[in-house]
Design a protein around this motif. Structure first.
Motif, short mmCIF file in Angstrom:
data_model
loop_
_atom_site.label_atom_id
_atom_site.label_comp_id
_atom_site.label_asym_id
_atom_site.label_seq_id
_atom_site.Cartn_x
_atom_site.Cartn_y
_atom_site.Cartn_z
N THR A 133 -0.10 -6.58 6.94
CA THR A 133 -0.23 -5.93 5.63
C THR A 133 0.59 -4.64 5.53
OG1 THR A 133 -2.42 -6.90 5.35
CG2 THR A 133 -1.87 -5.03 3.96
N PRO A 134 0.41 -3.67 6.44
CA PRO A 134 1.24 -2.46 6.33
C PRO A 134 2.72 -2.72 6.63
CG PRO A 134 -0.10 -2.39 8.32
CD PRO A 134 -0.58 -3.55 7.53
N SER A 137 4.27 -3.92 3.48
CA SER A 137 4.40 -2.81 2.53
C SER A 137 5.57 -1.91 2.90
CB SER A 137 3.09 -2.02 2.50
OG SER A 137 3.20 -0.92 1.62
N ALA A 140 8.89 -3.63 2.15
CA ALA A 140 9.20 -3.69 0.71
C ALA A 140 9.71 -2.34 0.21
CB ALA A 140 7.96 -4.11 -0.06
N PHE A 141 9.06 -1.24 0.61
CA PHE A 141 9.48 0.08 0.15
C PHE A 141 10.82 0.48 0.75
CE2 PHE A 141 4.89 0.62 -0.82
CZ PHE A 141 5.02 1.01 -2.14
N TYR A 159 7.44 6.98 -2.61
CA TYR A 159 7.71 5.83 -1.73
C TYR A 159 7.72 6.27 -0.26
CZ TYR A 159 8.74 2.19 -5.16
OH TYR A 159 8.63 1.25 -6.14
N THR A 162 4.21 6.82 0.87
CA THR A 162 3.52 5.55 1.13
C THR A 162 3.94 4.97 2.47
OG1 THR A 162 3.43 5.11 -1.25
CG2 THR A 162 3.09 3.24 0.24
N GLU A 166 1.42 4.22 5.59
CA GLU A 166 1.33 2.89 6.20
C GLU A 166 1.69 2.95 7.69
OE1 GLU A 166 0.07 0.31 4.98
OE2 GLU A 166 -0.10 0.85 2.88
#
Length: 347
Positions: A133-134, A137, A140-141, A159, A162, A166
């Motif tokens: 999950t992280p 993420s 993607a960023f 961003y 984030t 993560e």
């Protein structure tokens, strides 16, 4: 060849030796023919009766051996639930009793192995999910930043923040996994030192001061004026206290109260109780709450609920200190909340 046949052959050989002795005596004129015939008849009659008694008396032995043989076959096929009947002579009954005890211990060992294997598979699945999950993420960023999709500085900074959060989640999960594996492998040496419980509480509450203020929580501490020092590893016990307090903060309502009680319960132990007034834990979840990756509320996301390793680590550390840990919870309408408790050895 069966045991019964062996015994019958042994009886037959004994009878044959007696008959041969009688024939030799007759041959060398030590006995006359009438005496030989009489003794031979008596010998054959006694041998027949003896072999008949051997035949019936060896039946319990044969049954006992057959039962043990059948059970060993079941064990070789992976079935450990059977029991060998305690029949036959006292020695065979003791053998059957020892065999049943061995089977019971084997069954317990294999049950633990199956449980451990199931836990290992669940651990791998949960770790994979918590890592994926992280990582997804972050990827993607990072791709969005590399492709110049984000133009304004405010979104760019958000961003990056984030990504930083993560990454911190990943690092925290890895650290918890490393700590738990270290405890399971016995890699943490128990080197206690003299420490006071009030210092332990002060350090634990100070480390969570921001979370307490954020939810406007009140902490009530009930602790006697005089309390003997405990024998603990301070850093490890601070982790236990922080994990339990963090759990209490997360489940307490805004503006609620967390109650901490410290008391000496015996000459060997001091007990700490941490009571929150949240929703409580269902009875069926109470026995599993200290399992790794277990969450009493499946609807909680991993972002808000943590990795599910904190209480498992707390349990391992408390057991390392020779103490116990548990939870009492109420989910009724009039009374609700959870009370976590653990014991510390007195110095």
């Amino acid at each position: 060849m069966k045991l019964r046949i062996y015994l019958l052959i042994a009886s037959g050989v004994s009878t044959s030796i007696i008959l041969l002795t009688l024939f030799i005596c007759y041959r060398y004129m030590l006995l006359n023919w009438k005496d030989v015939v009489l003794l031979t008849t008596v010998t054959l009659g006694a041998a027949s009766v003896s072999m008949l008694i051997h035949y019936f008396m060896t039946r319990p032995l044969e049954k006992a051996i057959h039962a043990i043989t059948e059970e060993t076959t079941h064990i070789s096929e992976g079935h450990f639930e059977g029991q060998v009947p305690q029949i036959g002579p006292a020695e065979f009954q003791r053998l059957a009793d020892q065999f049943n005890r061995m089977t019971g211990k084997l069954n317990e060992s294999f049950q633990k192995l199956r449980t451990a294997e199931a836990s290992r598979k669940e651990l791998v699945a949960n770790v994979s999910h918590d890592l994926r999950t992280p990582m997804a993420s972050i990827q993607a960023f990072v791709e969005a930043l590399q492709d110049d999709v984000i133009q304004d500085k405010e979104t760019f900074a958000r961003y990056l923040q984030t990504i930083r959060l993560e990454t911190g989640r990943l690092d925290g999960l890895i650290q918890e996994l490393f700590k738990l594996s270290q405890l399971d492998a016995g890699g943490t040496e128990f080197v206690p030192e003299r420490y006071h419980v009030d210092h332990l509480l002060l350090d634990g509450l100070q480390s969570l001061a921001f979370q307490l203020e954020e939810k406007q929580l009140q902490v009530d501490v009930d602790m006697p004026d005089r309390l003997p020092p405990v024998a603990i590893m301070p850093q490890e016990m601070k982790r236990v206290l922080s994990n339990i307090l963090d759990n209490a903060i997360r489940h307490s309502p805004v503006g609620g109260t967390i109650e901490i009680k410290v008391e000496q319960i015996s000459e060997q132990y001091v007990q700490l109780d941490i009571q929150d007034h949240g929703q409580g834990i269902d009875e069926e979840d109470s026995s599993k709450i200290f399992d790794r990756f277990y969450r009493a509320d499946p609807s909680r996301t991993r972002a808000s609920g943590g990795a599910g390793l904190g209480l498992a680590i707390a349990k391992s550390i408390v057991h390392l200190h020779g103490g116990t840990i548990g939870v009492d919870s109420h989910t009724g309408e009039e009374e609700h909340g959870s009370r976590f408790w653990f014991t510390l050895p007195i110095y």
